[in-house]
Design a protein around this motif. Structure first.
Motif, PDB file in Angstrom:
ATOM      1  N   ALA A 101       4.297 -18.090  -4.002  1.00 48.54           N
ATOM      2  CA  ALA A 101       4.979 -16.975  -4.924  1.00 48.54           C
ATOM      3  C   ALA A 101       5.864 -17.020  -4.850  1.00 48.54           C
ATOM      4  CB  ALA A 101       5.027 -15.850  -3.578  1.00 48.54           C
ATOM      5  N   TRP A 102       6.964 -17.936  -2.969  1.00 46.89           N
ATOM      6  CA  TRP A 102       8.461 -18.519  -4.462  1.00 46.89           C
ATOM      7  C   TRP A 102       8.510 -19.783  -4.326  1.00 46.89           C
ATOM      8  CZ3 TRP A 102       8.089 -17.868   2.143  1.00 46.89           C
ATOM      9  CH2 TRP A 102       8.008 -17.071   3.038  1.00 46.89           C
ATOM     10  N   GLN A 103       7.640 -20.372  -4.347  1.00 49.12           N
ATOM     11  CA  GLN A 103       7.867 -21.776  -5.550  1.00 49.12           C
ATOM     12  C   GLN A 103       7.545 -21.099  -6.739  1.00 49.12           C
ATOM     13  OE1 GLN A 103       7.826 -24.858  -5.468  1.00 49.12           O
ATOM     14  NE2 GLN A 103       7.547 -25.315  -3.140  1.00 49.12           N
ATOM     15  N   ILE A 104       7.180 -19.969  -7.678  1.00 49.18           N
ATOM     16  CA  ILE A 104       7.046 -19.560  -8.732  1.00 49.18           C
ATOM     17  C   ILE A 104       8.727 -17.920  -9.555  1.00 49.18           C
ATOM     18  CG2 ILE A 104       5.529 -20.294  -9.228  1.00 49.18           C
ATOM     19  CD1 ILE A 104       4.469 -17.268  -9.442  1.00 49.18           C
ATOM     20  N   GLY A 105       8.371 -18.127  -7.757  1.00 55.81           N
ATOM     21  CA  GLY A 105      10.007 -17.411  -8.131  1.00 55.81           C
ATOM     22  C   GLY A 105       9.688 -15.434  -7.847  1.00 55.81           C
ATOM     23  N   ALA A 106       8.612 -15.826  -7.502  1.00 59.26           N
ATOM     24  CA  ALA A 106       8.465 -13.807  -7.395  1.00 59.26           C
ATOM     25  C   ALA A 106       8.605 -13.836  -5.814  1.00 59.26           C
ATOM     26  CB  ALA A 106       6.440 -14.058  -7.761  1.00 59.26           C
ATOM     27  N   ILE A 107       8.028 -12.173  -5.714  1.00 58.66           N
ATOM     28  CA  ILE A 107       8.508 -11.857  -4.815  1.00 58.66           C
ATOM     29  C   ILE A 107       7.112 -11.602  -3.342  1.00 58.66           C
ATOM     30  CG2 ILE A 107       9.060  -9.455  -2.966  1.00 58.66           C
ATOM     31  CD1 ILE A 107      10.508  -8.932  -6.055  1.00 58.66           C
ATOM     32  N   CYS A 108       6.779 -12.308  -2.094  1.00 61.08           N
ATOM     33  CA  CYS A 108       5.858 -11.934  -1.251  1.00 61.08           C
ATOM     34  C   CYS A 108       5.965 -10.749  -1.155  1.00 61.08           C
ATOM     35  CB  CYS A 108       5.590 -13.398  -0.917  1.00 61.08           C
ATOM     36  SG  CYS A 108       4.211 -13.011   0.258  1.00 61.08           S
ATOM     37  N   ASN A 109       4.491  -9.760  -0.721  1.00 65.59           N
ATOM     38  CA  ASN A 109       4.298  -9.068   0.202  1.00 65.59           C
ATOM     39  C   ASN A 109       3.662  -8.492   1.050  1.00 65.59           C
ATOM     40  OD1 ASN A 109       4.959  -6.054   1.074  1.00 65.59           O
ATOM     41  ND2 ASN A 109       4.055  -5.102  -1.242  1.00 65.59           N
ATOM     42  N   PRO A 110       3.737  -9.400   2.424  1.00 65.76           N
ATOM     43  CA  PRO A 110       2.138  -9.835   3.082  1.00 65.76           C
ATOM     44  C   PRO A 110       2.685  -8.139   3.751  1.00 65.76           C
ATOM     45  CG  PRO A 110       4.489 -10.790   3.711  1.00 65.76           C
ATOM     46  CD  PRO A 110       4.941  -9.699   2.482  1.00 65.76           C
ATOM     47  N   VAL A 111       0.866  -8.098   4.034  1.00 69.05           N
ATOM     48  CA  VAL A 111       0.138  -6.262   3.739  1.00 69.05           C
ATOM     49  C   VAL A 111      -0.526  -6.414   5.502  1.00 69.05           C
ATOM     50  CG1 VAL A 111      -0.660  -4.395   3.538  1.00 69.05           C
ATOM     51  CG2 VAL A 111       1.331  -4.645   2.329  1.00 69.05           C
ATOM     52  N   VAL A 112      -0.593  -6.277   6.480  1.00 64.75           N
ATOM     53  CA  VAL A 112      -1.907  -6.854   7.719  1.00 64.75           C
ATOM     54  C   VAL A 112      -2.421  -5.881   6.895  1.00 64.75           C
ATOM     55  CG1 VAL A 112      -2.539  -6.034  10.018  1.00 64.75           C
ATOM     56  CG2 VAL A 112       0.353  -6.287   9.336  1.00 64.75           C
ATOM     57  N   ASP A 113      -3.784  -6.731   7.578  1.00 62.12           N
ATOM     58  CA  ASP A 113      -5.269  -6.000   7.174  1.00 62.12           C
ATOM     59  C   ASP A 113      -5.865  -5.040   7.238  1.00 62.12           C
ATOM     60  OD1 ASP A 113      -7.228  -7.584   5.539  1.00 62.12           O
ATOM     61  OD2 ASP A 113      -8.300  -7.821   7.109  1.00 62.12           O
ATOM     62  N   ILE A 114      -5.246  -3.987   8.498  1.00 64.38           N
ATOM     63  CA  ILE A 114      -5.682  -2.859   8.291  1.00 64.38           C
ATOM     64  C   ILE A 114      -4.988  -2.034   7.477  1.00 64.38           C
ATOM     65  CG2 ILE A 114      -6.329  -3.786  11.081  1.00 64.38           C
ATOM     66  CD1 ILE A 114      -3.579  -2.414  11.675  1.00 64.38           C
ATOM     67  N   TYR A 115      -4.033  -2.447   6.813  1.00 59.20           N
ATOM     68  CA  TYR A 115      -3.269  -1.111   6.158  1.00 59.20           C
ATOM     69  C   TYR A 115      -3.576  -1.602   4.431  1.00 59.20           C
ATOM     70  CZ  TYR A 115       0.331  -0.411   9.912  1.00 59.20           C
ATOM     71  OH  TYR A 115       0.174  -0.678  11.083  1.00 59.20           O
ATOM     72  N   ARG A 116      -5.161  -1.514   4.714  1.00 59.97           N
ATOM     73  CA  ARG A 116      -5.973  -2.177   3.377  1.00 59.97           C
ATOM     74  C   ARG A 116      -4.956  -0.884   2.284  1.00 59.97           C
ATOM     75  NH1 ARG A 116     -10.569  -2.866   4.830  1.00 59.97           N
ATOM     76  NH2 ARG A 116     -10.044  -4.919   4.879  1.00 59.97           N
ATOM     77  N   GLU A 117      -5.565   0.752   2.587  1.00 53.94           N
ATOM     78  CA  GLU A 117      -5.059   1.547   1.658  1.00 53.94           C
ATOM     79  C   GLU A 117      -4.003   0.974   0.823  1.00 53.94           C
ATOM     80  OE1 GLU A 117      -5.894   4.986   3.889  1.00 53.94           O
ATOM     81  OE2 GLU A 117      -7.675   4.919   4.333  1.00 53.94           O
ATOM     82  N   HIS A 118      -3.112   1.617   1.842  1.00 52.67           N
ATOM     83  CA  HIS A 118      -1.001   1.122   1.447  1.00 52.67           C
ATOM     84  C   HIS A 118      -1.491  -0.381   0.171  1.00 52.67           C
ATOM     85  CE1 HIS A 118       3.043   0.386   1.402  1.00 52.67           C
ATOM     86  NE2 HIS A 118       2.872  -0.482   1.839  1.00 52.67           N
ATOM     87  N   ALA A 119      -1.441  -1.377   0.438  1.00 53.79           N
ATOM     88  CA  ALA A 119      -1.702  -2.265  -0.350  1.00 53.79           C
ATOM     89  C   ALA A 119      -2.206  -1.373  -1.833  1.00 53.79           C
ATOM     90  CB  ALA A 119      -2.741  -3.511  -0.090  1.00 53.79           C
ATOM     91  N   HIS A 120      -3.626  -0.521  -1.481  1.00 55.09           N
ATOM     92  CA  HIS A 120      -3.866  -0.138  -2.570  1.00 55.09           C
ATOM     93  C   HIS A 120      -2.785   0.569  -3.488  1.00 55.09           C
ATOM     94  CE1 HIS A 120      -8.290  -1.651  -2.829  1.00 55.09           C
ATOM     95  NE2 HIS A 120      -8.016  -2.128  -1.911  1.00 55.09           N
ATOM     96  N   HIS A 121      -2.584   1.506  -2.358  1.00 52.26           N
ATOM     97  CA  HIS A 121      -1.815   2.687  -3.222  1.00 52.26           C
ATOM     98  C   HIS A 121      -0.245   2.354  -4.059  1.00 52.26           C
ATOM     99  CE1 HIS A 121       1.672   5.200  -2.761  1.00 52.26           C
ATOM    100  NE2 HIS A 121       2.584   4.245  -2.817  1.00 52.26           N
TER     101      HIS A 121
END
Length: 156
Positions: A101-121
């Motif tokens: 993500a950083w190589q292409i200038g994007a923003i990386c937002n890592p989300v811990v695997d147990i927070y699946r609902e947050h990722a969907h949100h």
């Protein structure tokens, strides 16, 4: 009304300047650091993945994998300023996805695997534009959608 204070504030300028003088920080991106390190030490370990039997990955091999992932992200229409949500168990894949993500200038937002609902949100509200998941997470989400009678976000 008072504005909320950020959780992290920049270090006072004199302290930040001293970090640079001491060699603790550089004025370069994480992507640039990987590129420089891979050019200088291609065979030295960049990542040790203890999840995968303490497998070492050299800077050169890491950069190759990051470039492949960055090309994939570009093909998906991801570019500078876009948010790439990364949800996977802690492993070298998370590191490589963030570097890509950083190589292409994007923003990386890592989300811990147990927070699946947050990722969907984040994805549902357009606050993140792509999700890089482990195959197990992706399949579990696909099966849950099918079980609930909804079309899966990813066809599998």
């Amino acid at each position: 009304m008072d504005m909320p204070r950020p959780l992290l504030e920049p270090a006072p300028q004199p302290l930040a300047d001293s970090y640079g003088r001491w060699g603790l920080t550089r004025d370069e991106s994480m992507a640039a650091m990987l590129n420089r390190s891979a050019a200088r030490w291609p065979d030295l370990p960049a990542v040790v993945d203890v999840v995968d039997g303490a497998r070492e990955v050299s800077y050169g091999a890491a950069l190759d994998e990051v470039r492949r992932l960055a090309a994939f992200l570009r093909r998906q229409g991801i570019g500078p300023g876009d948010v790439v949500l990364v949800q996977a168990p802690n492993s070298r894949q998370v590191v490589f996805a963030c570097w890509a993500a950083w190589q292409i200038g994007a923003i990386c937002n890592p989300v811990v695997d147990i927070y699946r609902e947050h990722a969907h949100h984040l994805l549902d509200r357009g606050l993140a534009y792509h999700c890089c998941c482990s195959p197990e997470t992706l399949e579990a989400d696909r099966q849950a959608a099918l079980t609930a009678g909804r079309p899966p976000m990813y066809p599998g």
